[in-house]
Write a protein that holds these residues in place. Structure first.
Motif, PDB file in Angstrom:
ATOM      1  N   CYS A  18      41.679  39.935  28.579  1.00 60.41           N
ATOM      2  CA  CYS A  18      40.855  39.170  29.513  1.00 60.41           C
ATOM      3  C   CYS A  18      41.638  38.900  30.785  1.00 60.41           C
ATOM      4  N   SER A  19      41.037  39.152  31.926  1.00 60.84           N
ATOM      5  CA  SER A  19      41.713  38.943  33.213  1.00 60.84           C
ATOM      6  C   SER A  19      42.037  37.482  33.460  1.00 60.84           C
ATOM      7  N   CYS A  20      41.321  36.571  32.778  1.00 63.14           N
ATOM      8  CA  CYS A  20      41.600  35.144  32.938  1.00 63.14           C
ATOM      9  C   CYS A  20      42.811  34.703  32.131  1.00 63.14           C
ATOM     10  N   GLY A  21      43.476  35.641  31.459  1.00 59.51           N
ATOM     11  CA  GLY A  21      44.700  35.319  30.731  1.00 59.51           C
ATOM     12  C   GLY A  21      45.896  36.089  31.248  1.00 59.51           C
ATOM     13  N   MET A  22      45.764  36.714  32.435  1.00 58.66           N
ATOM     14  CA  MET A  22      46.850  37.509  33.005  1.00 58.66           C
ATOM     15  C   MET A  22      47.613  36.705  34.045  1.00 58.66           C
ATOM     16  N   ASP A  23      48.931  36.773  33.966  1.00 55.15           N
ATOM     17  CA  ASP A  23      49.792  36.116  34.947  1.00 55.15           C
ATOM     18  C   ASP A  23      50.056  37.103  36.067  1.00 55.15           C
ATOM     19  N   THR A  24      49.519  36.816  37.242  1.00 52.96           N
ATOM     20  CA  THR A  24      49.662  37.735  38.373  1.00 52.96           C
ATOM     21  C   THR A  24      50.769  37.327  39.339  1.00 52.96           C
ATOM     22  N   SER A  25      51.524  36.296  38.996  1.00 50.94           N
ATOM     23  CA  SER A  25      52.556  35.818  39.932  1.00 50.94           C
ATOM     24  C   SER A  25      53.707  36.800  40.076  1.00 50.94           C
ATOM     25  N   ALA A  26      53.997  37.558  39.021  1.00 53.06           N
ATOM     26  CA  ALA A  26      55.157  38.452  39.058  1.00 53.06           C
ATOM     27  C   ALA A  26      54.885  39.711  39.873  1.00 53.06           C
ATOM     28  N   ASP A  27      53.786  40.412  39.557  1.00 52.45           N
ATOM     29  CA  ASP A  27      53.517  41.675  40.228  1.00 52.45           C
ATOM     30  C   ASP A  27      52.545  41.544  41.399  1.00 52.45           C
ATOM     31  N   ASN A  28      52.047  40.317  41.629  1.00 54.81           N
ATOM     32  CA  ASN A  28      51.208  40.042  42.795  1.00 54.81           C
ATOM     33  C   ASN A  28      50.000  40.975  42.866  1.00 54.81           C
ATOM     34  N   ARG A  29      49.390  41.244  41.723  1.00 59.54           N
ATOM     35  CA  ARG A  29      48.198  42.080  41.723  1.00 59.54           C
ATOM     36  C   ARG A  29      46.972  41.262  42.124  1.00 59.54           C
ATOM     37  N   GLU A  30      45.996  41.939  42.689  1.00 61.45           N
ATOM     38  CA  GLU A  30      44.775  41.283  43.125  1.00 61.45           C
ATOM     39  C   GLU A  30      43.755  41.301  41.994  1.00 61.45           C
ATOM     40  N   ILE A  31      43.821  40.305  41.130  1.00 62.41           N
ATOM     41  CA  ILE A  31      42.866  40.163  40.033  1.00 62.41           C
ATOM     42  C   ILE A  31      41.827  39.138  40.463  1.00 62.41           C
ATOM     43  N   PRO A  32      40.541  39.494  40.401  1.00 61.87           N
ATOM     44  CA  PRO A  32      39.514  38.611  40.967  1.00 61.87           C
ATOM     45  C   PRO A  32      39.264  37.329  40.183  1.00 61.87           C
ATOM     46  N   TRP A  33      39.800  37.236  38.960  1.00 67.48           N
ATOM     47  CA  TRP A  33      39.553  36.041  38.144  1.00 67.48           C
ATOM     48  C   TRP A  33      40.798  35.173  38.084  1.00 67.48           C
ATOM     49  N   ASP A  34      40.608  33.862  38.142  1.00 64.54           N
ATOM     50  CA  ASP A  34      41.731  32.919  38.032  1.00 64.54           C
ATOM     51  C   ASP A  34      42.296  32.925  36.618  1.00 64.54           C
ATOM     52  N   ASN A  35      43.579  32.645  36.503  1.00 71.43           N
ATOM     53  CA  ASN A  35      44.250  32.592  35.207  1.00 71.43           C
ATOM     54  C   ASN A  35      44.045  31.212  34.580  1.00 71.43           C
ATOM     55  N   VAL A  36      43.307  31.187  33.459  1.00 71.97           N
ATOM     56  CA  VAL A  36      43.102  29.928  32.718  1.00 71.97           C
ATOM     57  C   VAL A  36      43.676  30.045  31.313  1.00 71.97           C
ATOM     58  N   ASP A  37      44.621  30.993  31.140  1.00 76.43           N
ATOM     59  CA  ASP A  37      45.312  31.200  29.858  1.00 76.43           C
ATOM     60  C   ASP A  37      44.348  31.554  28.720  1.00 76.43           C
ATOM     61  N   CYS A  38      43.360  32.386  29.035  1.00 73.62           N
ATOM     62  CA  CYS A  38      42.441  32.850  27.993  1.00 73.62           C
ATOM     63  C   CYS A  38      43.161  33.859  27.094  1.00 73.62           C
ATOM     64  N   LEU A  39      42.997  33.725  25.782  1.00 73.76           N
ATOM     65  CA  LEU A  39      43.706  34.567  24.815  1.00 73.76           C
ATOM     66  C   LEU A  39      42.869  35.731  24.301  1.00 73.76           C
ATOM     67  N   ALA A  40      41.697  35.956  24.878  1.00 73.05           N
ATOM     68  CA  ALA A  40      40.824  37.020  24.377  1.00 73.05           C
ATOM     69  C   ALA A  40      41.440  38.394  24.642  1.00 73.05           C
ATOM     70  N   TRP A  41      41.409  39.260  23.634  1.00 74.23           N
ATOM     71  CA  TRP A  41      41.875  40.631  23.774  1.00 74.23           C
ATOM     72  C   TRP A  41      41.157  41.500  22.742  1.00 74.23           C
ATOM     73  N   VAL A  42      41.163  42.795  22.975  1.00 76.96           N
ATOM     74  CA  VAL A  42      40.457  43.726  22.087  1.00 76.96           C
ATOM     75  C   VAL A  42      41.308  44.988  21.939  1.00 76.96           C
ATOM     76  N   GLN A  43      41.372  45.482  20.697  1.00 79.04           N
ATOM     77  CA  GLN A  43      41.968  46.790  20.434  1.00 79.04           C
ATOM     78  C   GLN A  43      40.853  47.744  20.014  1.00 79.04           C
ATOM     79  N   LEU A  44      40.754  48.864  20.730  1.00 82.67           N
ATOM     80  CA  LEU A  44      39.737  49.863  20.437  1.00 82.67           C
ATOM     81  C   LEU A  44      40.422  51.170  20.030  1.00 82.67           C
ATOM     82  N   ILE A  45      40.078  51.672  18.846  1.00 85.84           N
ATOM     83  CA  ILE A  45      40.610  52.945  18.359  1.00 85.84           C
ATOM     84  C   ILE A  45      39.442  53.910  18.235  1.00 85.84           C
ATOM     85  N   ALA A  46      39.542  55.070  18.881  1.00 84.13           N
ATOM     86  CA  ALA A  46      38.472  56.060  18.881  1.00 84.13           C
ATOM     87  C   ALA A  46      39.059  57.456  18.818  1.00 84.13           C
ATOM     88  N   THR A  47      38.281  58.390  18.318  1.00 85.16           N
ATOM     89  CA  THR A  47      38.702  59.787  18.199  1.00 85.16           C
ATOM     90  C   THR A  47      37.962  60.629  19.228  1.00 85.16           C
TER      91      THR A  47
END
Length: 440
Positions: free
Chosen positions: A81-110
């Motif tokens: 989730c972009s709301c859980g990414m820390d952009t201070s280090a690499d200064n990337r332009e992420i449109p969503w504010d960081n609110v420490d969201c822990l949502a993530w997904v692993q997708l495995i496909a063939t």
């Protein structure tokens, strides 16, 4: 989020290689708004983004398994989730504010990778992770900046086709570089497509669209939106006037304004012509302001002055207090060449000078002016007063009313190299493009 992890654990779904399970898997991807390259297009509004991807052999051994049926590879993608990414280090332009969201997904496909450039999705094997966003993330519905939108693949392929020819200016038949005048030619071509002939007068086009006798509008929406039209004809009418109201606006007016309150706001400088625009607005059931009517008119041409007084003098002004709007100041200087236009700093200097005058009456005026400026400056220092007219007041009002503040620039895409459009182009853009887009 901690309660969810402790009570439910990680979300984990594994899918069999049958139609029912694969349809269920694809529906899960759609609900999570996950971007799957070459399968599910990237939606700039989604919060999940791919952070890591690896390819491996779905069986054993080499990274790519070669069989009679082709080449197969298993792809593991990690979404965060972009709301859980820390952009201070690499200064990337992420449109969503960081609110420490822990949502993530692993997708495995063939995939079938017989075509290395366009791998084909065969099966979705597993979807796992934390699917639920935190409360702060769910409440965050407005981006902090505009997202990066990728170039359309067709446009990219078209550009690459011409880039392969190098810097050659052209061939024996065509050139590859635009000349300076061709941007204007393209604008003229677009104008012709919407019924505005080349070298035509804006007023003539409006009269062709809205005249009572055999009108020829370039779009049926123009006729549907017309409420009133009056051209400016010398010695016959005193001004140009046009009232527009689309079918959707009429519906909104009847729904939310019949026997209720209506708001009105006026502005100018919306097009290259010197006209005024008044917008009538209603408040809908979600506390949103909805424009329901546009009134466009020019100033009276015959009334060049305010006349004369009993002594035969024409109206004139000596000093005027204005803000820093250059259009207002220029208009005053044109009509009153001798007027002294004052801003706050100029006022301060002016009253300081006359407060030192020897004439008692002039000196008293200077002291009174300085006293008023000191009084006014105290008001400016008061936050509650500044909030009444500053953008902060709008934000505060939106917060108290529970209405998200939305700012859209509908006309920016239709400006000619940043210049204001002619009034006929503005009217067409308003009725045919802007209003339908607003009410989508």
């Amino acid at each position: 989020m901690e309660d969810h992890v402790l009570s439910v654990g990680l979300d984990f779904k594994q899918f069999q290689h049958n139609i029912k399970d694969q349809n269920s898997a694809f529906q899960q991807l759609t609900q999570l708004a996950l971007h799957v390259p070459n399968q599910i297009p990237h939606d700039v509004r989604t919060k999940f983004s791919i952070r890591h991807a690896t390819w491996s052999n779905p069986l054993k051994g080499r990274a790519k398994t070669v069989t009679a049926a082709g080449k197969y590879s298993r792809c593991t993608r990690i979404y965060q989730c972009s709301c859980g990414m820390d952009t201070s280090a690499d200064n990337r332009e992420i449109p969503w504010d960081n609110v420490d969201c822990l949502a993530w997904v692993q997708l495995i496909a063939t995939y079938d990778i017989s075509d290395d450039e366009n791998p084909r999705l065969l099966t979705i094997d597993k979807i796992s992770g934390i699917f639920d966003h935190c409360v702060q993330c769910q409440e965050l519905i407005k981006m902090s900046c505009n997202p990066r939108i990728p170039l359309h693949p067709d446009m990219r392929e078209y550009a690459l086709t011409y880039a392969k020819w190098g810097l050659a200016p052209g061939n024996n038949h065509y050139r590859y570089m635009l000349s300076d005048h061709e941007s204007s030619l393209m604008y003229q071509t677009l104008a012709n497509e919407i019924g505005i002939p080349q070298c035509s007068v804006a007023e003539d086009n409006l009269d062709c669209w809205f005249c009572p006798m055999k009108p020829e509008p370039s779009s049926p929406l123009l006729s549907e939106a017309l409420v009133f039209y009056q051209p400016h004809i010398t010695d016959i009418t005193d001004r140009f006037a046009l009232i527009l109201m689309s079918a959707k606006q009429q519906e909104m007016a009847w729904s939310f304004d019949h026997r209720k309150q209506m708001l009105m706001d006026g502005t100018f400088n919306v097009c290259s012509s010197r006209v005024l625009l008044f917008i009538l607005m209603v408040i809908d059931n979600k506390n949103h302001g909805i424009p329901v009517c546009q009134i466009i008119f020019s100033a009276q041409q015959e009334k060049a002055s305010m006349g004369k007084n009993k002594d035969g003098e024409e109206f004139n002004m000596t000093v005027a207090n204005t803000d820093n709007d250059v259009h207002e100041r220029h208009a005053l200087q044109i009509n009153f060449p001798d007027v002294l236009l004052l801003l706050y700093n100029e006022e301060l200097t002016y009253f300081k000078q006359i407060s030192k005058a020897r004439v008692p009456l002039v000196k008293a005026k200077g002291k009174a002016g300085l006293a008023f400026l000191a009084y006014f400056q105290d008001y400016l220092k008061t936050q509650s007063f500044r909030t009444l007219w500053s953008p902060g007041g709008v934000l505060l009002a939106a917060e108290r009313m529970g209405v998200p503040l939305e700012k859209h620039k509908y006309f920016a895409l239709y400006y000619h190299s940043g210049r204001l459009p002619r009034i006929n182009v503005w009217v067409y853009t308003l009725v045919v493009r802007v209003l339908p887009a607003f009410f989508v």
